[in-house]
Design a protein around this motif. Sequence first.
Motif, PDB file in Angstrom:
ATOM      1  N   ASN A 122       3.102   5.032   4.479  1.00  0.00           N
ATOM      2  CA  ASN A 122       1.905   5.723   4.956  1.00  0.00           C
ATOM      3  C   ASN A 122       1.780   7.130   4.372  1.00  0.00           C
ATOM      4  O   ASN A 122       2.707   7.649   3.749  1.00  0.00           O
ATOM      5  CB  ASN A 122       1.915   5.759   6.486  1.00  0.00           C
ATOM      6  N   ALA A 173       5.772  -1.088   7.865  1.00  0.00           N
ATOM      7  CA  ALA A 173       5.110   0.185   7.580  1.00  0.00           C
ATOM      8  C   ALA A 173       6.062   1.315   7.938  1.00  0.00           C
ATOM      9  O   ALA A 173       6.699   1.277   8.995  1.00  0.00           O
ATOM     10  CB  ALA A 173       3.821   0.308   8.375  1.00  0.00           C
ATOM     11  N   TRP A 233       0.862  -1.193   0.000  1.00  0.00           N
ATOM     12  CA  TRP A 233       0.000   0.000   0.000  1.00  0.00           C
ATOM     13  C   TRP A 233       0.891   1.233   0.000  1.00  0.00           C
ATOM     14  O   TRP A 233       1.775   1.376   0.854  1.00  0.00           O
ATOM     15  CB  TRP A 233      -0.881  -0.006   1.250  1.00  0.00           C
ATOM     16  N   ARG A 271       3.790  -1.001   3.789  1.00  0.00           N
ATOM     17  CA  ARG A 271       3.045   0.255   3.677  1.00  0.00           C
ATOM     18  C   ARG A 271       3.997   1.445   3.723  1.00  0.00           C
ATOM     19  O   ARG A 271       4.869   1.513   4.598  1.00  0.00           O
ATOM     20  CB  ARG A 271       2.049   0.405   4.825  1.00  0.00           C
TER      21      ARG A 271
END
Length: 302
Positions: free
Chosen positions: A268, A282, A248, A266
């Motif tokens: 962010n 992340a 992501w 991820r």
Amino acid sequence: MLLLSELLEKLDKTLIYQIENEQDFQYFALTESDLSEPCCVFLDNPKFVSTIKSNVKMVLTTKECAKELPNNIHFGICILEKPRIVFFQLHNFCAENNIYEKEVYQTSIGENCKISHLAYIAPNNVKIGNNVIIEEFVSIKEDTEIGDNTIIRAGTIVGGQGFEFKRESSKIVPVAHCGKVKIGKEVEIQYNTAIDKAVYPWDVTEIGDFSKIDNLVHIGHAAKIKENVMVVAHAGIGGRTVIKSGSWIGFGAILRNGIIVGENSRANMGAIVSKDIADNEAVTGNFAIEHKKFIEKLKQED
């Protein structure tokens, strides 16, 4: 196959260089490039000596860097003052003079496609699968492949010239983009996104099966976005970046060129990512660090 001495003679008869153990090659490439065909690279920093792969047949380099090469090298060398600049001049020369071999074929469009009459599809070297939707003001350039059931929303440009320039004396010179774009099946690319083609004819910018790309995203040349990746609006993906499956990329995240984003990871919202991200990790912040460390640091500052 190409010979460096012949190309240099055609490029600039006044250029001063010295060739040792000349070997022919098929492509130009960077030292870290992942290809099996024989290639020619440049080396202007000794720290990259160890990245020269077994398929390299010729190296453009400086006299100082040549001294750092081991005695038992498997490739030929060309010693000259500005190897990086000459390397890209040679690449441009091959592109401009049709020296790179390229298959030319008529564009093909699969069954049950819905393509707006306001979209542009290049007449040659495009392959579009079945059940593809292409909306108005989309531009699909040459050397693009689009898989079945993919949707490309209005205003998107696929296969354009990327942002790669080199300074030559008082000029800024563009580098020719001669590669491809491959978009998998069941991909959705939303409004006003730009996907650049790769620089080298052997290379490809890739969007993997089932991946989803939001509005106003930039995907640089030769980026490899694997399967089931989501990239949110205003993200910037630098050239040659690899984003592995299931990852992501958050709203407004910026990924520098050439990094690797691990599986199911991820970046962010707003992250400025300057180094690799591990699998299942992340990252947050500017410059981005592991998310838990970022939160801990914020708590310490309260």
